[in-house]
Write an enzyme that holds these catalytic residues in place. Structure first.
Site, mmCIF file in Angstrom:
data_model
loop_
_atom_site.group_PDB
_atom_site.id
_atom_site.type_symbol
_atom_site.label_atom_id
_atom_site.label_comp_id
_atom_site.label_asym_id
_atom_site.label_seq_id
_atom_site.Cartn_x
_atom_site.Cartn_y
_atom_site.Cartn_z
ATOM 1 N N ASP A 108 -2.735 -7.240 14.004
ATOM 2 C CA ASP A 108 -2.002 -6.942 15.246
ATOM 3 C C ASP A 108 -2.706 -7.582 16.440
ATOM 4 O O ASP A 108 -2.069 -8.121 17.350
ATOM 5 C CB ASP A 108 -1.908 -5.426 15.434
ATOM 6 C CG ASP A 108 -1.444 -4.740 14.164
ATOM 7 O OD1 ASP A 108 -0.355 -5.103 13.685
ATOM 8 O OD2 ASP A 108 -2.180 -3.897 13.636
ATOM 9 N N HIS A 151 -1.629 1.526 12.986
ATOM 10 C CA HIS A 151 -1.034 0.243 12.597
ATOM 11 C C HIS A 151 0.422 0.527 12.209
ATOM 12 O O HIS A 151 0.766 0.705 11.040
ATOM 13 C CB HIS A 151 -1.802 -0.381 11.423
ATOM 14 C CG HIS A 151 -1.093 -1.579 10.838
ATOM 15 N ND1 HIS A 151 -0.953 -2.763 11.525
ATOM 16 C CD2 HIS A 151 -0.470 -1.760 9.655
ATOM 17 C CE1 HIS A 151 -0.266 -3.620 10.775
ATOM 18 N NE2 HIS A 151 0.038 -3.039 9.639
HETATM 19 P P1 NAD Z 1 1.841 -6.983 -3.317
HETATM 20 O O1 NAD Z 1 2.919 -6.104 -3.893
HETATM 21 O O2 NAD Z 1 1.994 -8.458 -3.420
HETATM 22 O O3 NAD Z 1 0.447 -6.618 -3.986
HETATM 23 C C1 NAD Z 1 -0.014 -5.309 -4.067
HETATM 24 C C2 NAD Z 1 -0.783 -5.215 -5.382
HETATM 25 O O4 NAD Z 1 -1.406 -3.933 -5.412
HETATM 26 C C3 NAD Z 1 0.108 -5.305 -6.628
HETATM 27 O O5 NAD Z 1 -0.346 -6.372 -7.454
HETATM 28 C C4 NAD Z 1 -0.052 -3.936 -7.303
HETATM 29 O O6 NAD Z 1 -0.060 -4.025 -8.722
HETATM 30 C C5 NAD Z 1 -1.436 -3.532 -6.758
HETATM 31 N N1 NAD Z 1 -1.704 -2.096 -6.816
HETATM 32 C C6 NAD Z 1 -0.842 -1.065 -6.639
HETATM 33 N N2 NAD Z 1 -1.474 0.101 -6.824
HETATM 34 C C7 NAD Z 1 -2.772 -0.187 -7.104
HETATM 35 C C8 NAD Z 1 -3.913 0.603 -7.409
HETATM 36 N N3 NAD Z 1 -3.834 1.933 -7.480
HETATM 37 N N4 NAD Z 1 -5.081 -0.031 -7.661
HETATM 38 C C9 NAD Z 1 -5.162 -1.367 -7.615
HETATM 39 N N5 NAD Z 1 -4.111 -2.187 -7.364
HETATM 40 C C10 NAD Z 1 -2.929 -1.584 -7.104
HETATM 41 O O7 NAD Z 1 1.638 -6.495 -1.818
HETATM 42 P P2 NAD Z 1 0.869 -7.273 -0.641
HETATM 43 O O8 NAD Z 1 1.857 -8.102 0.089
HETATM 44 O O9 NAD Z 1 -0.374 -7.883 -1.159
HETATM 45 O O10 NAD Z 1 0.560 -6.033 0.346
HETATM 46 C C11 NAD Z 1 -0.355 -5.033 -0.029
HETATM 47 C C12 NAD Z 1 -0.373 -3.928 1.022
HETATM 48 O O11 NAD Z 1 -0.878 -4.419 2.255
HETATM 49 C C13 NAD Z 1 0.993 -3.327 1.346
HETATM 50 O O12 NAD Z 1 0.879 -1.908 1.456
HETATM 51 C C14 NAD Z 1 1.336 -3.927 2.704
HETATM 52 O O13 NAD Z 1 2.236 -3.113 3.427
HETATM 53 C C15 NAD Z 1 -0.045 -3.953 3.324
HETATM 54 N N6 NAD Z 1 -0.217 -4.824 4.484
HETATM 55 C C16 NAD Z 1 -0.998 -4.363 5.499
HETATM 56 C C17 NAD Z 1 -1.241 -5.152 6.610
HETATM 57 C C18 NAD Z 1 -2.093 -4.652 7.745
HETATM 58 O O14 NAD Z 1 -2.138 -5.330 8.772
HETATM 59 N N7 NAD Z 1 -2.778 -3.519 7.648
HETATM 60 C C19 NAD Z 1 -0.673 -6.433 6.676
HETATM 61 C C20 NAD Z 1 0.122 -6.880 5.625
HETATM 62 C C21 NAD Z 1 0.346 -6.064 4.520
HETATM 63 C C1 LMR Z 2 2.358 -6.127 8.798
HETATM 64 O O1 LMR Z 2 2.073 -5.671 9.902
HETATM 65 O O2 LMR Z 2 2.748 -7.300 8.642
HETATM 66 C C2 LMR Z 2 2.188 -5.268 7.582
HETATM 67 O O3 LMR Z 2 1.711 -4.005 7.912
HETATM 68 C C3 LMR Z 2 3.381 -5.234 6.731
HETATM 69 C C4 LMR Z 2 4.455 -4.350 7.289
HETATM 70 O O4 LMR Z 2 5.020 -3.573 6.516
HETATM 71 O O5 LMR Z 2 4.751 -4.451 8.474
#
Ligand code: NAD
Ligand code: LMR
Length: 332
Positions: free
Chosen positions: A163, A191
């Site tokens: 962010d 967030h």
């Molecule tokens: P994705 O679906 O591509 O990958 C997530 C992976 O986590 C999958 O491979 C799944 O099998 C694995 N997983 C699920 N439960 C698990 C567990 N208990 N132990 C280990 N692995 C596990 O998703 P992504 O695009 O990589 O996003 C992951 C997370 O990050 C999401 O919750 C998304 O919303 C979040 N995210 C946060 C931010 C932020 O700024 N904080 C930014 C982008 C995405």
């Molecule tokens: C983001 O900010 O891109 C992530 O937290 C993914 C989402 O669900 O917004």
């Protein structure tokens, strides 16, 4: 090589991890330290990690140490210095027949993951380990994990760096000033769409934001909502949640914790409140943080907050309080 750092990454077969993991061993994130990687996935997909390990070997990263993968988190957690908790379900997918639209929809799905992982980190992770929760809803997942870990020597953070990077990018475009000249970009609160990106305390080419960004209408109707809704905008455009920018932000957070902050800057992450800025103690809230010379991470406490800012932050704090209420069955 000066020493070794062990980094545990969950969700290692997911899209963020695919961008993130190579950067952990590229010799920049941890400088000349050797990096041992412990990659974690759920049992259904853990075998896919063999392919990722092959690619890492084929890339020949001089700083890469031992690489292992497992679906057993307790085994992975042993002696971890850093935990990057990415593993969880993202928005934008259909889960149990329902399209996951809001981060709050993720609360009940993902929260439980952080009870067992937190408890293992508290027991098996190193004293003074650092934990960055990326998986959403990141703040409340970190709250659950920290509570289960019950180990105050360890630092739990939830990621708000993405962010902050987004906010800097918007300000750079608006002011036509290079992004490297924008500092002190704070994200207060959760967030989520209630976060408050602080256009008053940001420093733009040495000047405070509230003297450079005089267009309050732009701040209200463009800047703040654009940062708050950028995650959704990426999902709508890409059909999947942000990945490469999220990985970069995770690396930026690790680097901000590994290197001392300069006195006219700070970095953004959410950590457990100690009551600073009147935020209820214990909430995992986005704050301005400083990494001090002795390696500790502290809240930068001397910033002025206008009534406008305090009102905006309160909205986000209220949301964090209601999230905490919704997961109280997961807390000891
Ligand atoms: P994705 O679906 O591509 O990958 C997530 C992976 O986590 C999958 O491979 C799944 O099998 C694995 N997983 C699920 N439960 C698990 C567990 N208990 N132990 C280990 N692995 C596990 O998703 P992504 O695009 O990589 O996003 C992951 C997370 O990050 C999401 O919750 C998304 O919303 C979040 N995210 C946060 C931010 C932020 O700024 N904080 C930014 C982008 C995405
Ligand atoms: C983001 O900010 O891109 C992530 O937290 C993914 C989402 O669900 O917004």
């Amino acid at each position: 090589m000066s020493s070794t750092v062990k980094v545990v990454v969950t969700g290692a077969a997911g899209q963020i991890a695919y961008s993130l993991i190579p950067r952990l061993v590229d010799g920049r994130t941890f400088g000349d330290k050797k990096v041992d990687l412990s990659l974690v996935e759920i049992p259904q997909v853990v075998d896919k990690l063999e392919g990722l390990v092959m690619e890492l070997e084929d890339s020949y990263f001089p700083n890469m140490g031992n690489v292992s993968y497992t679906s057993n988190f307790e085994e992975a957690a042993k002696d971890g210095d850093w935990f990057l908790l990415v593993g969880s379900i993202p928005r934008g997918i259909v889960y149990n027949g329902k399209k996951i639209e809001e981060r709050s929809d993720l609360l009940s799905i993902n929260g439980g993951i952080f009870v067992d992982q937190g408890s293992a980190i508290g027991k098996y992770g190193k004293e003074e380990a650092k934990i960055l929760v990326v998986g959403n809803p990141a703040n409340t997942n970190a709250l659950i994990g920290k509570n289960a870990a019950n180990n105050n020597s360890q630092l739990w953070m939830a990621m708000t760096m993405l962010d902050s990077n987004r906010a800097k990018s918007i300000i750079a475009k608006k002011t036509n000033i290079d992004i490297s000249e924008i500092a002190n970009m704070i994200i207060w609160g959760n967030h989520s769409p209630t976060m408050y990106p602080d256009a008053e305390n940001v420093i733009i080419k040495g000047e405070l934001g509230n003297t450079v960004l005089e267009d309050q209408d732009w701040i209200d109707s463009v800047f703040i909502p654009s940062v708050q809704q950028r995650g959704k905008a990426v999902i709508d455009a890409r059909g999947a949640s942000s990945a490469t920018s999220a990985a970069k932000a995770a690396i930026d957070t690790v680097m901000a914790c590994e290197h001392p902050s300069s006195s006219n800057d700070c970095f953004s992450a959410a950590i457990s409140s100690d009551g600073s800025y009147d935020v209820q103690e214990g909430l995992i809230c986005g704050f301005p943080l400083m990494r001090l010379d002795d390696g500790t991470i502290e809240i930068k406490r001397d910033l002025a907050l206008s009534d406008y800012a305090r009102k905006k932050i309160k909205i986000s704090i209220d949301e964090l309080l209601s999230e905490r209420e919704a997961v109280k069955h997961l807390m000891k």
